[in-house]
Design a protein around this motif. Structure first.
Motif, PDB file in Angstrom:
ATOM      1  N   ASN A 160     -41.150 -33.640  14.085  1.00 19.50           N
ATOM      2  CA  ASN A 160     -40.376 -33.758  12.874  1.00 19.50           C
ATOM      3  C   ASN A 160     -41.273 -33.062  11.796  1.00 19.50           C
ATOM      4  O   ASN A 160     -40.676 -32.269  11.117  1.00 19.50           O
ATOM      5  N   ALA A 161     -42.481 -33.293  11.777  1.00 15.67           N
ATOM      6  CA  ALA A 161     -43.446 -32.603  10.872  1.00 15.67           C
ATOM      7  C   ALA A 161     -43.241 -30.846  10.939  1.00 15.67           C
ATOM      8  O   ALA A 161     -43.144 -30.191  10.004  1.00 15.67           O
ATOM      9  N   ILE A 162     -43.363 -30.475  12.325  1.00 15.43           N
ATOM     10  CA  ILE A 162     -43.186 -29.073  12.390  1.00 15.43           C
ATOM     11  C   ILE A 162     -41.781 -28.678  11.980  1.00 15.43           C
ATOM     12  O   ILE A 162     -41.682 -27.495  11.302  1.00 15.43           O
ATOM     13  N   GLU A 163     -40.905 -29.406  12.364  1.00 17.55           N
ATOM     14  CA  GLU A 163     -39.492 -29.052  11.896  1.00 17.55           C
ATOM     15  C   GLU A 163     -39.201 -28.992  10.620  1.00 17.55           C
ATOM     16  O   GLU A 163     -38.288 -28.283   9.951  1.00 17.55           O
ATOM     17  N   GLY A 208     -44.524 -29.449   4.493  1.00 15.10           N
ATOM     18  CA  GLY A 208     -43.127 -29.140   4.856  1.00 15.10           C
ATOM     19  C   GLY A 208     -42.116 -29.336   3.520  1.00 15.10           C
ATOM     20  O   GLY A 208     -42.662 -29.687   2.454  1.00 15.10           O
ATOM     21  N   ALA A 209     -40.913 -29.673   3.912  1.00 13.08           N
ATOM     22  CA  ALA A 209     -39.951 -29.882   2.751  1.00 13.08           C
ATOM     23  C   ALA A 209     -40.170 -31.360   1.987  1.00 13.08           C
ATOM     24  O   ALA A 209     -39.422 -31.280   1.111  1.00 13.08           O
ATOM     25  N   GLY A 210     -40.678 -32.199   2.620  1.00 17.01           N
ATOM     26  CA  GLY A 210     -40.885 -33.418   1.848  1.00 17.01           C
ATOM     27  C   GLY A 210     -39.452 -34.134   1.964  1.00 17.01           C
ATOM     28  O   GLY A 210     -38.279 -33.509   2.433  1.00 17.01           O
ATOM     29  N   MET A 211     -39.251 -35.318   1.539  1.00 15.62           N
ATOM     30  CA  MET A 211     -38.081 -36.213   1.364  1.00 15.62           C
ATOM     31  C   MET A 211     -37.858 -36.721  -0.020  1.00 15.62           C
ATOM     32  O   MET A 211     -38.754 -37.130  -0.902  1.00 15.62           O
ATOM     33  N   THR A 212     -36.624 -37.039  -0.384  1.00 14.90           N
ATOM     34  CA  THR A 212     -36.212 -37.522  -1.619  1.00 14.90           C
ATOM     35  C   THR A 212     -36.137 -39.187  -1.406  1.00 14.90           C
ATOM     36  O   THR A 212     -36.394 -39.630  -0.225  1.00 14.90           O
ATOM     37  N   PRO A 224     -40.293 -24.826   8.543  1.00  9.64           N
ATOM     38  CA  PRO A 224     -39.481 -23.797   9.533  1.00  9.64           C
ATOM     39  C   PRO A 224     -40.122 -22.691   9.212  1.00  9.64           C
ATOM     40  O   PRO A 224     -40.017 -21.567  10.018  1.00  9.64           O
ATOM     41  N   SER A 225     -40.804 -22.327   7.870  1.00  3.45           N
ATOM     42  CA  SER A 225     -41.214 -20.908   7.526  1.00  3.45           C
ATOM     43  C   SER A 225     -43.090 -21.216   7.503  1.00  3.45           C
ATOM     44  O   SER A 225     -43.500 -20.426   6.784  1.00  3.45           O
ATOM     45  N   GLY A 226     -43.395 -22.131   8.251  1.00  2.00           N
ATOM     46  CA  GLY A 226     -44.848 -22.199   8.457  1.00  2.00           C
ATOM     47  C   GLY A 226     -45.591 -22.984   7.430  1.00  2.00           C
ATOM     48  O   GLY A 226     -44.991 -23.589   6.913  1.00  2.00           O
ATOM     49  N   ASN A 260     -46.239 -22.889  17.336  1.00  2.00           N
ATOM     50  CA  ASN A 260     -46.543 -21.573  17.309  1.00  2.00           C
ATOM     51  C   ASN A 260     -45.273 -20.856  16.718  1.00  2.00           C
ATOM     52  O   ASN A 260     -45.081 -19.809  15.722  1.00  2.00           O
ATOM     53  N   ARG A 261     -43.874 -21.321  17.315  1.00  2.00           N
ATOM     54  CA  ARG A 261     -42.802 -20.720  17.037  1.00  2.00           C
ATOM     55  C   ARG A 261     -42.488 -20.810  15.446  1.00  2.00           C
ATOM     56  O   ARG A 261     -41.883 -19.761  14.994  1.00  2.00           O
ATOM     57  N   ASN A 262     -43.113 -21.824  14.775  1.00  2.00           N
ATOM     58  CA  ASN A 262     -42.716 -22.092  13.514  1.00  2.00           C
ATOM     59  C   ASN A 262     -43.724 -21.527  12.787  1.00  2.00           C
ATOM     60  O   ASN A 262     -43.744 -21.986  11.418  1.00  2.00           O
TER      61      ASN A 262
END
Ligand code: ADP
Ligand code: MG
Length: 246
Positions: free
Chosen positions: A135-138, A165-169, A141-143, A102-104
């Protein structure tokens, strides 16, 4: 010389384990603190209060158990004999992480068509679920959306966690699961994935990761399935004791 090398290796392992222990203790304590903070808010319903208190109790117990498991024995043991109803385990872990989501502004979507049963260690499996979903939630960060899906065929069951989310290289993917590898600076420990990999491996499971920078990441855990047609009680009675070291 050989002796010395062995000794150094063992010390490294002990140090590594020490760091992993504090991580496994910090997670439940952080969760408990979060729910204490919720309890401090005014006008919460009696129903919520009872629920939060029971979560706090469960998390504190979990921290206590981790300490018992890891510090009273030099080698942590993992039970392979507990019968885990994956559906229930996931729901518990999701409930625990809901305030963080919820926070994210992260929405958690579940696609559970039928229940899945596997063998393993309940406490350690719970730790895996929390670490992977945290980790997935982190990573959002902007939803975003975290989708948790269960898949099964007669021999295997899979749990899929997909985030937007951000994904990984490819470089990040290569280091995934290495102790202390984190891209979160002081806010990361780099131990969460190490714990996930060692527990899933000990439960004879596999982990498959797909990730694309800016698009998201999917983790797929696959385990050997147990027949779901059996009666719950029957399955629990059927289990025998077996342990492996992780
Ligand atoms: P920490 O979360 O403390 O950084 P972890 O071992 O849990 O340590 O994760 C290691 C690293 O793996 C993270 O720092 C991050 O770079 C990457 N990672 C793990 N899960 C995801 C994810 N769902 N999306 C993007 N990156 C991830
Ligand atoms: Mg983590």
């Amino acid at each position: 010389l050989r002796h010395q090398l062995l000794h150094t290796k063992r010390l490294e392992a002990v140090e590594q384990m020490g760091a992993a222990i504090s991580h496994e203790i910090r997670n439940p304590l952080t969760a408990a603190i979060g729910f204490v903070q919720l309890l401090q808010m005014e006008n919460i319903s009696k129903e919520n209060r009872v629920q939060y208190l029971s979560i706090i109790k469960k998390e504190l117990k979990s921290a206590e158990r981790v300490i018992q498991d890891y510090l009273t024995f030099s080698q942590p043991e993992i039970r392979l004999s507990e019968t885990l109803f994956v559906h229930e385990e996931l729901q518990q872990a999701i409930q625990l992480l809901q305030p963080t989501a919820n926070r994210n502004s992260v929405q958690i979507v579940t696609i559970f068509l039928n229940d899945i049963i596997i063998k393993g260690d309940r406490q350690k499996f719970h730790q895996c679920l929390v670490n992977i979903m945290k980790n997935a939630i982190e990573a959002m960060p902007s939803g975003g959306v975290l989708t948790v899906e269960l898949e099964s065929n007669p021999t295997n069951v899979s749990i899929l966690f997909s985030d937007t989310g951000a994904g990984m290289t490819s470089e990040q993917l290569e280091h995934l699961g290495e102790p202390y590898y984190s891209t979160k600076g002081t806010r990361g420990t780099g131990l969460g994935m190490m714990v996930v990999y060692s527990i899933v491996r000990a439960m004879n499971g596999t982990i498959h990761v797909e990730s694309e920078v800016g698009v998201g990441t999917t983790f797929k855990f696959t385990f050997i399935s147990l027949p779901t047609t059996l009666d719950k009680k029957e399955i629990i009675e059927e289990t025998e004791k077996s342990f492996v070291m992780i």
